[in-house]
Motif scaffolding. Structure first.
Motif, PDB file in Angstrom:
ATOM      1  N   ALA A  49     -52.786 -10.477  15.222  1.00 28.78           N
ATOM      2  CA  ALA A  49     -53.095  -9.869  16.520  1.00 28.78           C
ATOM      3  C   ALA A  49     -53.462 -10.941  17.539  1.00 28.78           C
ATOM      4  N   LYS A  50     -54.178 -11.958  17.099  1.00 31.83           N
ATOM      5  CA  LYS A  50     -54.599 -13.028  17.990  1.00 31.83           C
ATOM      6  C   LYS A  50     -53.380 -13.796  18.542  1.00 31.83           C
TER       7      LYS A  50
ATOM      8  N   ARG B  96     -50.286 -12.753  18.670  1.00 36.79           N
ATOM      9  CA  ARG B  96     -49.473 -11.875  19.527  1.00 36.79           C
ATOM     10  C   ARG B  96     -50.086 -11.724  20.914  1.00 36.79           C
ATOM     11  N   SER B  97     -51.421 -11.599  20.979  1.00 38.48           N
ATOM     12  CA  SER B  97     -52.014 -11.392  22.300  1.00 38.48           C
ATOM     13  C   SER B  97     -51.975 -12.686  23.116  1.00 38.48           C
ATOM     14  N   GLN B  98     -52.078 -13.834  22.424  1.00 38.09           N
ATOM     15  CA  GLN B  98     -51.899 -15.106  23.134  1.00 38.09           C
ATOM     16  C   GLN B  98     -50.495 -15.172  23.729  1.00 38.09           C
ATOM     17  N   GLU B  99     -49.503 -14.772  22.930  1.00 39.30           N
ATOM     18  CA  GLU B  99     -48.115 -14.837  23.395  1.00 39.30           C
ATOM     19  C   GLU B  99     -47.889 -13.869  24.561  1.00 39.30           C
ATOM     20  N   GLU B 100     -48.471 -12.683  24.401  1.00 43.86           N
ATOM     21  CA  GLU B 100     -48.289 -11.665  25.435  1.00 43.86           C
ATOM     22  C   GLU B 100     -48.872 -12.135  26.769  1.00 43.86           C
ATOM     23  N   SER B 101     -50.019 -12.804  26.712  1.00 40.56           N
ATOM     24  CA  SER B 101     -50.653 -13.228  27.964  1.00 40.56           C
ATOM     25  C   SER B 101     -49.896 -14.379  28.611  1.00 40.56           C
TER      26      SER B 101
ATOM     27  N   GLU C  32     -55.933  -9.813  11.679  1.00 42.01           N
ATOM     28  CA  GLU C  32     -56.668 -10.329  12.848  1.00 42.01           C
ATOM     29  C   GLU C  32     -55.965 -11.544  13.454  1.00 42.01           C
TER      30      GLU C  32
END
Ligand code: ZN
Length: 194
Positions: A66-67, A69-74, A63
């Motif tokens: 994933a958090k 990675r999604s922060q980085e992606e955004s 979890e």
């Protein structure tokens, strides 16, 4: 955290889709409840309370990954916005350059920060810049965009690039990043470079 805490309490684990060594889990005796995750160099470090059970760790670690990675992606600009940014930079700083790239793509490049093929008007930007400060990314985008019309690093090229206000700061950032990368390389890899 003391060095002793670190060596006593850290272990690495490999999860599906994660490169070995990319994730470091630290069990901290001092940490009572909270869990933190952050990026350190190429790694994601997750700090958990020492008392957390293995089952909870297995549930929580993915979890947290994933958090992060999604922060980085955004935070990563998409290729459309890279194109738009190049247009802005050229319009503002080099209006005499009217050529525009047809594509700007992120690329896993370790040796270079960017490259430009003027024949097909394509630009590639190293994905090491995905989380870089805006001035550093802008500097590389502008550098590559100038190559659309100036093919070498001659006087004309330098004159145009010199219009970028934060050039010194950006070069310092990029040089510092490379120096840190070299410092983190394994000794065997370092030998190959010398
Ligand atoms: Zn160049």
């Amino acid at each position: 955290m003391t060095t002793r805490d670190f060596s006593d309490n850290f272990e690495e684990l490999t999860l599906p889709g994660v490169d070995e060594g990319e994730i470091v889990v630290i069990r901290s005796a001092r940490r009572k409840k909270s869990i933190s995750a952050y990026r350190q160099g190429g790694r994601i470090v997750i700090s958990i309370p020492a008392r957390l059970s293995k089952a909870d760790e297995r549930a929580i670690v993915p979890e947290m990954i994933a958090k992060i990675r999604s922060q980085e992606e955004s935070k990563t600009p998409g290729e459309e916005s890279l194109l738009a940014r190049i247009d802005e930079l050229l319009t503002e700083l080099a209006p005499e350059i009217t050529t525009r790239p047809i594509s700007v793509t992120w690329r896993g490049m370790r040796e270079r920060w960017g490259s430009c093929t003027s024949v097909d008007r394509t630009i590639r930007i190293s994905d090491r810049l995905k989380l870089a400060p805006d001035f550093a990314l802008d500097y590389v985008l502008f550098h590559e965009a100038i190559h659309l019309e100036h093919f070498d690093h001659g006087e004309q090229f330098s004159e145009v690039l010199g219009r970028f206000e934060d050039a010194e700061l950006a070069s310092a950032y990029l040089d510092g990043y490379e120096a840190a990368e070299r410092a983190l390389l394994a000794p065997s890899e370092l030998k190959k470079l010398s």
